[in-house]
Structure formats: structure tokens, C-alpha cells
Design an enzyme around this catalytic site. Sequence first.
Site, mmCIF file in Angstrom:
data_model
loop_
_atom_site.group_PDB
_atom_site.id
_atom_site.type_symbol
_atom_site.label_atom_id
_atom_site.label_comp_id
_atom_site.label_asym_id
_atom_site.label_seq_id
_atom_site.Cartn_x
_atom_site.Cartn_y
_atom_site.Cartn_z
ATOM 1 N N LYS A 45 87.838 29.194 27.109
ATOM 2 C CA LYS A 45 88.140 27.761 27.030
ATOM 3 C C LYS A 45 89.132 27.429 25.919
ATOM 4 O O LYS A 45 89.901 26.476 26.026
ATOM 5 C CB LYS A 45 86.846 26.961 26.863
ATOM 6 C CG LYS A 45 85.980 26.929 28.111
ATOM 7 C CD LYS A 45 84.774 26.028 27.916
ATOM 8 C CE LYS A 45 84.005 25.831 29.200
ATOM 9 N NZ LYS A 45 83.425 27.053 29.732
ATOM 10 N N GLU A 93 85.252 19.413 20.646
ATOM 11 C CA GLU A 93 86.263 18.461 21.078
ATOM 12 C C GLU A 93 85.663 17.068 21.117
ATOM 13 O O GLU A 93 84.438 16.897 21.098
ATOM 14 C CB GLU A 93 86.822 18.842 22.457
ATOM 15 C CG GLU A 93 85.805 18.795 23.566
ATOM 16 C CD GLU A 93 86.346 19.341 24.883
ATOM 17 O OE1 GLU A 93 87.409 19.985 24.856
ATOM 18 O OE2 GLU A 93 85.702 19.122 25.920
ATOM 19 N N GLU A 133 89.347 21.370 36.323
ATOM 20 C CA GLU A 133 88.412 20.283 36.046
ATOM 21 C C GLU A 133 88.989 19.349 34.993
ATOM 22 O O GLU A 133 89.554 19.790 33.985
ATOM 23 C CB GLU A 133 87.073 20.849 35.578
ATOM 24 C CG GLU A 133 86.413 21.751 36.617
ATOM 25 C CD GLU A 133 84.970 22.071 36.290
ATOM 26 O OE1 GLU A 133 84.534 21.801 35.147
ATOM 27 O OE2 GLU A 133 84.268 22.577 37.183
ATOM 28 N N GLU A 186 88.717 22.489 31.933
ATOM 29 C CA GLU A 186 88.765 23.940 32.113
ATOM 30 C C GLU A 186 89.233 24.242 33.524
ATOM 31 O O GLU A 186 89.261 23.364 34.382
ATOM 32 C CB GLU A 186 87.384 24.560 31.879
ATOM 33 C CG GLU A 186 86.319 24.071 32.846
ATOM 34 C CD GLU A 186 84.962 24.685 32.586
ATOM 35 O OE1 GLU A 186 84.922 25.857 32.172
ATOM 36 O OE2 GLU A 186 83.944 24.017 32.797
ATOM 37 N N ASN A 221 88.255 26.835 36.614
ATOM 38 C CA ASN A 221 87.335 27.835 37.147
ATOM 39 C C ASN A 221 88.100 28.710 38.134
ATOM 40 O O ASN A 221 88.557 28.233 39.173
ATOM 41 C CB ASN A 221 86.141 27.171 37.827
ATOM 42 C CG ASN A 221 85.220 26.517 36.814
ATOM 43 O OD1 ASN A 221 84.875 27.119 35.807
ATOM 44 N ND2 ASN A 221 84.842 25.282 37.064
ATOM 45 N N PHE A 278 62.394 17.750 35.594
ATOM 46 C CA PHE A 278 63.236 18.698 36.332
ATOM 47 C C PHE A 278 63.042 20.143 35.884
ATOM 48 O O PHE A 278 63.963 20.943 35.946
ATOM 49 C CB PHE A 278 64.711 18.311 36.227
ATOM 50 C CG PHE A 278 65.017 16.951 36.769
ATOM 51 C CD1 PHE A 278 65.276 16.769 38.109
ATOM 52 C CD2 PHE A 278 65.014 15.840 35.937
ATOM 53 C CE1 PHE A 278 65.540 15.510 38.622
ATOM 54 C CE2 PHE A 278 65.280 14.575 36.440
ATOM 55 C CZ PHE A 278 65.541 14.412 37.786
#
Length: 656
Positions: free
Chosen positions: A116, A200, A275, A288, A290, A348
Amino acid sequence: MFDKILIANRGEIACRVIRSCKRLGVATVAVYSDADADALHVRMADEKVRIGTAAASDSYLVIDRIVEDARDTGAQAIHPGFGFLSENARFVEALDAAGIVFIGPRPKAIAAMGDKIESKKLAAEAGVSTVPGHIGEIEDADEAIGIARDIGYPVMIKASAGGGGKGMRIARDDEEAREGFRAARSEARSSFGDDRVFIEKYVEEPRHIEIQVLGDQQGNTVYLYERECSIQRRHQKVIEEAPSPFLDAATRAAMGQQAVALARAVDYSSAGTVEFIVDKDRNFYFLEMNTRLQVEHPVTEMITGLDLVEWMIRVAAGESLSFAQDEIKLNGWAVECRVYAEDPLRNFLPSIGRLVDYIEPEAAADVRVDSGVMEGAEISMFYDPMIAKLVTHGPDRGAAIGRMREALDAFYVRGISHNMSFLSAVMAHPRFAEGRLTTNFIAEEFPDGFQGREAGPLERLRLAAVAAVLSRMSGERDTGGGGSDELVVLLDRAPQPVTIGETGDGGWLVRGAEAEVIVEGRWSPGDPLFRGAVDGVPAVVQVDARGVGHQLTHDGASVHALVLRPRLAELFALMPVKLPPDLSRFLLSPMPGLLVSLAVEVGQTVKAGQELAVVEAMKMENLLRADADGKVAVIHAKAGDSLAVDQPIIEFEDDT
């Protein structure tokens, strides 16, 4: 075209690749671990090869073994799917050395975009908008705090080699920056073997919108429009759609052109995704790239008519793209829901076990299910908890969402917990329908977690009507008092007096206190699904026997229905309700997992919010905190223990 391809993956993506290979007439080789010996992808492939024990580190991540298996089976190429080795440049180099084709981009592109920090530098050089931040390695928490102060809170701390939401933390002050740095490094080390992180600026009211790119080895590169992926939980995508309800034509074109520019900067060939994070004013910033197929690729396939897996294979075989940018047209709208083995009512947490019952919605032109399981399959603690991806299409966004709500009702899974009630609740949410999405949607709309969706008054009447009809279809005439039409439907013990009669054309008319409902359909005792229409609208209701009544589930709402004669209903109201045991003195494991650490000892006084233990499940660390002040009486487990769900970890003194 290749004669034989090995798929270096498992689950639904392995099955997805096999389907495209079958259409192309290409033979397939499945690899499997001991945990996957009877898996669906193994059954679908033409050949199968065992590659190791259950742990991914001993099977799906062992490069030498997979290369050897490809050579031994005569596979000319390998498709990596997503996850595992799909973005591992060393794997591609090993295949190159063995003379086996990697169905994906070249090692240079993978290495550049997989880091990244490096990818942000390259993006800036290619003229791509990037988020303000510190592009470089960070040594310790003190340096992280200093950088965060310079950028200005809030900031995002991210693993350099990250993905899948792992190794990411938001920090809004120094304390969160210190804890976030430690947690992100720890999670990154265990998930990726690389503990480098960077920081960031965190964009407020952000949307996550990504551009699908496709390039060939001849230098042709196109973008296949965008996917809106803003509905996320813990930075993990849950619901995706294409196109985005937020972008205008100018922003879409600008993002697409920048994505193509970045792909060309690294000589990208194959399918890939760039993205972006987009703010409320449609300013967009590179996140980034992918360098693989995305989980959510089906929505792009639905709106473009292109098979991305097929094109990855064709490009790897040396073919050129047969279409130019201006020939790619948008067709309607597509929505994807990720069906996970997790319990939405327990925050979850992952759920493992056997799929005792598994019925997918019927496949159609506007309904697609990408799955890698079948009835009787085991959801293992070793891998991702995804059960399936449910995808629907419509001429517009409203139609695609409506079709998704119907398809979720028709997706019947029992034996493990799953998130479909939550997915239905999001689909029915007014803010989702309006398209007012950000990556904070779930946190903002469900701030106290998901407690289930309550059925409204009209929904309750309709479910009561269905329950009354099911009692008639069961042949329970006596519930009406010797053929009487008067019934009481107890919905979660709340009485709904109704009368029921036949309409004369095979339907049923059910009258409540304030409205009447017409129910049509078919059902037999023991069927898990009632299929029919309620007031003329197609409906599927899930039906589970619960004691002498039924649990009815529709559109994410679930009620217990018991149909009785009026006098029996009066008597039933006098029956005592059994209360659950008081477990408030215990810290229970919220999921099956590994007890990584304990932060307290017997006799220690703890305060509400204090860290008690860390439990790891499916590579995610879950920090357990005290709900209230108390004193530790007994410790029932030790670090390194494997825990079952609801297994006691710590017992506190009874202060009553």
C-alpha cells in the site's frame, strides 16, 4: 486456449472458476485440504489433489506443493481465485520458473500494488488523486501519535500488506492511536506475516467506490464502470451494487480514466480493481489496487454481460480484448449480498457447524447464487465464514433491491447462524432505499448492534393470516372449534383474533380487527417454505416448527405463531413463562475460538470497559471488555485454550 487449469483456491470462488472453465471446454483440477475433502469444488472438478492439513498455512498457502501438483497433473495454468496466493508475486515467479501460466497480472504489478505504501507513490506519479497521509514505515506507537497529530485526527492506521478489513483501525485521539497502532501491527503480523503499517487522513462521510479494470497483454485497457461498496462492517464489505447511486457521468468517467492510467503505469494485464474513497462532494481519492478478481465481481458481470473469469483466462492465454471502451454498455442495476456464517444478534460473531438444511433461491436471469457449499457441508473455523453470494438484477435500482428482498426470503439455511435477517433489514431500510450511503452506514443506523427487525402492524397481521392458513393446510380443523372460523393467532404470545374462510378459488380470506388479508399458495406440513401470494403480492415465508407452533420469517422479521381456539388462547395466557438463567456474573466466549490472552487474575477488581481477554476466531482478534465494575472470583480458562461459544472464561463475585 488451455487444455487444463488448476484452481489454487477453495469454496465459492473455486466453484465459480470451474463453471467458466466448463463453458470454455477446459478441464479443471481442484486442490483441497483435509477439511475440504468432501467440499463442493472438489466434487465439481475433473481431477482433485490433496495438498495438506486443514490450516491454510499447511495447504492453500504452500507454494511449492501447488506448483508441483500443477506440474504432476499436466495443468498448463493456475487460477488463484481471491485471497490465499492470489496477490503473491513470489507465487507467480515460481510458476514462471516451472513454465506454468498464472491467470492474473505479472509479478511487477502485483508487487507494486500489493504494497500500500509503494502503490500510493505510484498512483501519485500516475496522476491519480491520493489521500493525504504519511507514506512510509512507522517504528513505534510514539512515532504513530506524532504523525497522526501532524495529519490531524481522525486518522486511519492500516497494514501495508493488508486486505479484507484486517489490520485497520480508526484513531480520533492519542490514546486510540497508540492502541490502534499496537492492534493493527499485531493483526497484520498474524494475518499477512508483515507488521508494517502506515497512517492517512480519515475521510468523513466516506463512500467506498471501486472501478473494475480489464487489460490484455497487447496493451489494451478498459474500465467496466464502478461498484458501490459502502455498506461495510469492521471494514469488511457486506453489500455491493453496480452502478453507484451517487456518481454522475463526469465523476464516473474521471474515476475510470484514472484507474486505467494506474493500470497502464504498471503494465497491468488481467482483471483488477482500483479502489477509491469518495467524500460527500464527490472528491475521490485512491485507496489501493487489488490485483485479482474481487469477491463482488458478479454485480459488474450482471450490468455488462461480460464473464470476468472467462476474460482472465482468455487474456492469460494471449488473446486480445474483443471490445473497446465505448462498446461497454450499462444494463440495469445489480445488487450483491454476502451471506456469512455469523450471528448478527451477537455482534456478528462467527458461527461454525454443519449446514443441516440448505435451500438456495431458484436461479433465474435476475437471480444468481455463487456458493461453494451444499446441504450437509461443514462451515469450518479454518477459513472465511462466507456461505454464498446472492446477486439480483433489475432494470433499475428499486427493482434490483425488491428482487433481492424476495430472494433472501427464499434462501433457507439452518444448522448455523447466518446474517440474512440483517441483510433483509438493510434492504428494507429507508436510507438504503434512498441511496444515502457511507461506510459508516451500519455503525450509524445500528449503533447498539443489530437487535433484529420488528414487523410492523400490517406485517404482523399478514404473518398472522399466513399462520392461520398454515393451520388449515395442516388439517387442524379442530383449532377452529369444530369447524368454527374464529381463531386466535398468538404472535410472540400477543393475541391476534381473526376469522378465516375460503375464497372459493383456492385462496383464503383472513379478517383481523382492522383489516383483511387474502392468502394464496401451497404448503404441506414439514415444508420449510410457504410459497404463494399475500394480498396479490408474491411472498415466500420461512416456516420452522417450534413446539406446538411455528417460527415464521419474512423480510428479515421473525415471529413465533401459535394458532388456538379462543378459549384455549385465554387459558394459554395464564401459563407461566420460563425465564432464562442469570449469566451476568460470567464473561462468556461470544464465539468458538482461541483464547489468546487474559488481562486479569483472581481477586483483581475491574472497572467497566476494562480489557479482560482477547479471543481470536477466523484470524480476527476480538477484545472482550468488562460490562460493569466487579471483582474476579474464578478464571475458568487459560491462554491457549480452544473455546466453545458461551463457554465461561471469567466468573465475577456475586455482589447481591
